[in-house]
Design a protein around this motif. Structure first.
Motif, short mmCIF file in Angstrom:
data_model
loop_
_atom_site.label_atom_id
_atom_site.label_comp_id
_atom_site.label_asym_id
_atom_site.label_seq_id
_atom_site.Cartn_x
_atom_site.Cartn_y
_atom_site.Cartn_z
N ASN A 1 0.80 -1.23 0.00
CA ASN A 1 0.00 0.00 0.00
C ASN A 1 0.83 1.28 0.00
O ASN A 1 0.27 2.38 -0.04
N VAL B 1 9.52 4.45 7.53
CA VAL B 1 10.77 4.38 8.30
C VAL B 1 10.51 4.89 9.72
O VAL B 1 9.83 5.89 9.90
N SER C 1 0.29 7.96 5.08
CA SER C 1 0.49 6.55 5.45
C SER C 1 1.20 6.37 6.78
O SER C 1 1.24 5.27 7.32
N ILE C 2 1.77 7.44 7.33
CA ILE C 2 2.58 7.28 8.56
C ILE C 2 1.68 7.06 9.77
O ILE C 2 0.81 7.88 10.04
N PRO C 3 1.89 5.97 10.49
CA PRO C 3 1.13 5.80 11.75
C PRO C 3 1.73 6.74 12.79
O PRO C 3 2.72 6.41 13.41
N VAL D 1 11.53 9.46 15.07
CA VAL D 1 11.24 10.00 13.74
C VAL D 1 10.43 8.98 12.95
O VAL D 1 10.72 7.78 13.00
N PHE D 2 9.42 9.46 12.25
CA PHE D 2 8.58 8.63 11.41
C PHE D 2 8.62 9.20 9.99
O PHE D 2 8.44 10.41 9.83
N VAL D 3 8.84 8.35 9.00
CA VAL D 3 8.93 8.82 7.61
C VAL D 3 8.04 7.95 6.72
O VAL D 3 8.04 6.72 6.87
N GLY D 4 7.32 8.57 5.80
CA GLY D 4 6.52 7.78 4.86
C GLY D 4 5.78 8.66 3.87
O GLY D 4 5.90 9.90 3.91
N GLU D 5 5.03 8.04 3.00
CA GLU D 5 4.28 8.80 2.01
C GLU D 5 3.15 9.58 2.68
O GLU D 5 2.44 9.04 3.52
N LEU E 1 -3.73 4.53 -2.00
CA LEU E 1 -3.51 3.41 -1.08
C LEU E 1 -2.80 3.82 0.22
O LEU E 1 -3.18 3.34 1.29
N PRO E 2 -1.80 4.72 0.18
CA PRO E 2 -1.19 5.15 1.45
C PRO E 2 -2.23 5.75 2.40
O PRO E 2 -2.26 5.41 3.59
N ASN F 1 -4.74 3.09 3.49
CA ASN F 1 -4.12 2.23 4.50
C ASN F 1 -4.31 2.80 5.92
O ASN F 1 -4.66 2.07 6.86
N SER G 1 -6.69 1.21 8.98
CA SER G 1 -6.18 0.92 10.32
C SER G 1 -7.06 1.59 11.38
O SER G 1 -7.31 1.01 12.44
#
Lengths: 395, 395
Positions: A286, A291, B131-133, B291-295, B300-301, B304, B308
Motif C-alpha cells: 500500500n 521508516v 500513510s505514517i502511523p 522520527v517517522f517517515v513515509g508517504e 492506497l497510502p 491504509n 487501520s
C-alpha cells in the motif's frame, strides 16, 4: 487497583518503575484503575533502595502464585530463567511484557500459543529497537497490507562502533575499547558485533511481517569485527557509509533473511542513521516504505516501550499475530554485489570480479552480482580466514 | 456482519474500498465479524462503476438514519458539508473515521467531545502525514511521556517543489507548473505552498502532544512561494537544504508554534526527507526523539491509514486524548537566526545582522538570533513586500 510485578531491577527495571510511578495519574485515567507494582523479583536483596524494600523478593513463586498480580514484566536478561518465568506466568493467567529479545526469539511461537490458550497478552515492544514503536504498528500493518520487505539497523552498539571508526578514522579495537569503557559496549561484545542481537530482532520482525515462522537459524549472519582502516579509507573516499543491516525479503512464496554489513550511498533511507540510533523500515503493497528512527536502548527509552505494552495489555488493545504462511527459505539464492577486502598476492583472475584495486598488502574488490554462497566458497577456496577479510553488500 | 459507509468516492475512497475488499479475511479474523461497505455517498451518481451501483447514494440521510451502519468514513474533502456529516454521524452513535484535515483542525475539540458523549470513536490517522502511523503512537506516548517538541515535514507538495527546485536549479514557477501538470500540485496551490495544510496538521499534532488546545490561529505561518534561484544558489553552495517545517515547542507552561521555511544542514534528522515524502519527529522526556517517515498522500497510502483506523474503532483499540492543560501562546517571543534575501541598495546598517553579502540586485543576510516579530517589523520598515523577499529560519 491492578497489581503487577517486575522481574529484574537493573537499568530497564528502574526506568520502567520510574515511568509507572511518574505517570500513574494518566495510567489510571486510561485503565480506569490504579496500576501498582506490588512485587519486584531481584536475585540479591542486600542493597540500598529508595523504594519500600518489602516489595522485593528473590522468590518467583511469591509472584506467580499471587492471584492478585495480573501482569508480569520480565526484564531479567537471563535466557534460561526467563523462559521458565514467562511460561509459568502465562500459564498462571497473567499478561506478560518482556524486553528480552533472546528469550522471545528462541521461544516466540510457544509463548504466542500459550498466551492465546490462556487468553492473556504477550507483548515485547521493548525487545526490538528500544524506544521505537514498531511491533505495535507492524501488527496492524500486516492485517491490511502485504509486507514484502523489512530491514533495519537493529543494534546500536555496532552502529556506534562503525560510525565512530568512520568519523574518527580509528581502528576497530581502539573504538571498541573506548565504547566498553564508556558503557556503550559489553565486556563480551560478541552478540552485538557479530550480529546475533540484530538477528534475534530480525527473527521477531520478519515472523510478524511475513506471517511465517522464521527462526534464528533461518537467518544468514556476518558481523563487523574484521573491518579495518583500509575499509574505512575506501568508504570515506566514495562518501559511502557501512551499517550492520538486518534484512528480510519475500518473493513468490520464498523468503531470504540476512544480517551483514551493507555499504550505503547517501540516497539510502538508512544512510543518516548514525551513532547508537536504531531504525526500522517496512515496505508494503500500500506504500513504498515507512521508516521509524529512535533510540534502541537505555533505561527510559526501553522503559517507555515496556510501559506502552503494559497499557495495551491491561486495556486489551492487542491485535493477534497471524502465523498462517509456510514460506520456504531461499537464502541459498541470496545474490548481490559485494565489496571484499582481502590480502594481496592471490590468484584472482576470476570472472565474478567487476573491479579490483591493489593497495600495498591488500586488494579491494567490487564483485559483479553473485550468489552470497558462491562468494563465500571462493573465499574458502582461496584459503582466506574469516578474520583476514572484510566483505559487505553493496547496496 | 458489521455495516459501514463511505462518504466520498474519489482517490482516497477508492483506495480505502480496495484495501477493505482485499483484506476482508484478515479483518474478519480480527474483528470477529465481516466488515461490509453497505453504502457509499457520492454527489454524482451518473458514472461507470465496477462495484454494484445500488450501494451508491447521493442522500446522506439514507446513511445516517440506517441504524445498521456502525461506522462512517468521511472522505469528501468538503469543509462545510463534512462538518455536518461528522456531527450527525457521531450524534447518531456511529464511529467516525476521517481523512479531512481541514474539518478536523477547525472543529477538533467539538468532535472529540461529541464522540465521548456518544461513546463512539472519532479517528483521523489519515488526516496527518498520510500513510505514517503517527496519531495512534502519539496518543500512547503522551500518556507515559511528556512531549516537549513536535516538528515535521507535513506537506508533500511543497517538499516536492523545494526538492526539485534545488536539484534541478529551476525557478519556482517552472517547477510548480510541471507539478500541476503531473498532478502533484493542485490547480490552486495556496493551501500547500503557503503552509495552510501543514499548519492544520500541526494544530492537530500539537494539541494531542501538549494536551492543550492549539488552534489554527495560534500558529505563525509563512509559505515558500517567494523563493527564487538566488536562494537556491546560496543553499547549494553551503550544502544546505530548505524545507517547509511545521514545529511546536513547549517551555515552562508556554508554547510556540510556527510553520515556515527552515534551512537545514546535513546533520539534521529531516535533511534527507526529499520529494513528496512526509516526516514527523517527536521529542519526549523518556528519549531524545522518534522520527517517522513515509508517504504523505495517495490513494492506497491514505486508504491504509483509514483502514487501520476502522480496525481500531471496531476493536475499541482507542486511547482518549487528554486536553487538560491550558498553555499560554508565547509566539511573540519566537526567536532564531534567519536567512533573508532582499533587494540591494537598502540602508542595512543594523546591529541584528550577523553576515551580509551583496549579489547584483539582491543581498543575502544571515541574522543574529532575533525575535521573529522583530525581523518582520524591520522588513516592514524597509518597505519590502512579502513577495519580494525570502526568509527562512537557520537551524
Amino acid at each position: 487497583m491492578i497489581k503487577i510485578a517486575l522481574l529484574g531491577f537493573g537499568t530497564v527495571g528502574r526506568g520502567t518503575y520510574e515511568i509507572l510511578t511518574k505517570k500513574s495519574e494518566n495510567i489510571k485515567k486510561v485503565i480506569g484503575e490504579e496500576v501498582f507494582v506490588s512485587k519486584i523479583l531481584k536475585r540479591n536483596l542486600n542493597f540500598q533502595s529508595e523504594i519500600d524494600k518489602s516489595i522485593f523478593t528473590d522468590n518467583f513463586k511469591e509472584i506467580v502464585e499471587d492471584e492478585e498480580i495480573k501482569l508480569v514484566v520480565e526484564m531479567t536478561g537471563d535466557l534460561k530463567g526467563s523462559y521458565g518465568y514467562i511460561k509459568e506466568a502465562l500459564n498462571a493467567g497473567k499478561h506478560v511484557v518482556t524486553a528480552n529479545k533472546a528469550v522471545v526469539s528462541e521461544y516466540f511461537e510457544e509463548f504466542l500459543e500459550l498466551a492465546e490458550k490462556n487468553k492473556v497478552a504477550f507483548l515485547y515492544e521493548a525487545a526490538v529497537a528500544g524506544s521505537i514503536p514498531i511491533i505495535t504498528p507492524l501488527k496492524t500493518q500486516v492485517l491490511i497490507n502485504d509486507i514484502t520487505r523489512v530491514r533495519g539497523i537493529l543494534n546500536g552498539t555496532s552502529n556506534f562502533l562503525l560510525t565512530n571508526m568512520q568519523v574518527r578514522k580509528s581502528e576497530y579495537k581502539t573504538i571498541l575499547k573506548e565504547a566498553q569503557e564508556l558503557g556503550y559496549a559489553e565486556a563480551d561484545p560478541y552478540d552485538d558485533v557479530e550480529g546475533m542481537d540484530a538477528l534475534r530482532k530480525l527473527r521477531i520482525l520478519s515472523t510478524i511481517a511475513f506471517k511465517t515462522k522464521i527462526r534464528n537459524e533461518d537467518i544468514l549472519r556476518r558481523g563487523i569485527s574484521s573491518i579495518d582502516l583500509s575499509d574505512i579509507a575506501y568508504l570515506n573516499k566514495k562518501n559511502y557509509k557501512v551499517k550492520l543491516i538486518a534484512e528480510a525479503i519475500i518473493n513468490e512464496g520464498k523468503f531470504k533473511a540476512v544480517v551483514e554489513p551493507v555499504i550505503l550511498s547517501s540516497d539510502d533511507e538508512l544512510y543518516g542513521i548514525d551513532g547508537s540510533v536504531n531504525s526500522v523500515e517496512i515496505f508494503g503493497e500500500n506504500y513504498g516504505s515507512l521508516v521509524f528512527v529512535g533510540e534502541g536502548a537505555g533505561s527510559l527509552p526501553t522503559g517507555n516501550a515496556i510501559v506502552s505494552d503494559i497499557l495495551d495489555a491491561l486495556s486489551g488493545h492487542c491485535y493477534p499475530i497471524l502465523i498462517e504462511n509456510n514460506l520456504i527459505n531461499d537464502n541459498e539464492n541470496y545474490a548481490a554485489r559485494y565489496y571484499v577486502r582481502i590480502k594481496n598476492g592471490l590468484d584472482l583472475s576470476a570472472d565474478w570480479i567487476d573491479f579490483i584495486e591493489s593497495h600495498g598488502d591488500h586488494v579491494i574488490i567490487e564483485t559483479k552480482e553473485v550468489k552470497r554462497e558462491f562468494l563465500l566458497e571462493q573465499l574458502k577456496t582461496l584459503n582466506i580466514k574469516e578474520e583476514d577479510c572484510f566483505y559487505a553488500r553493496l547496496n
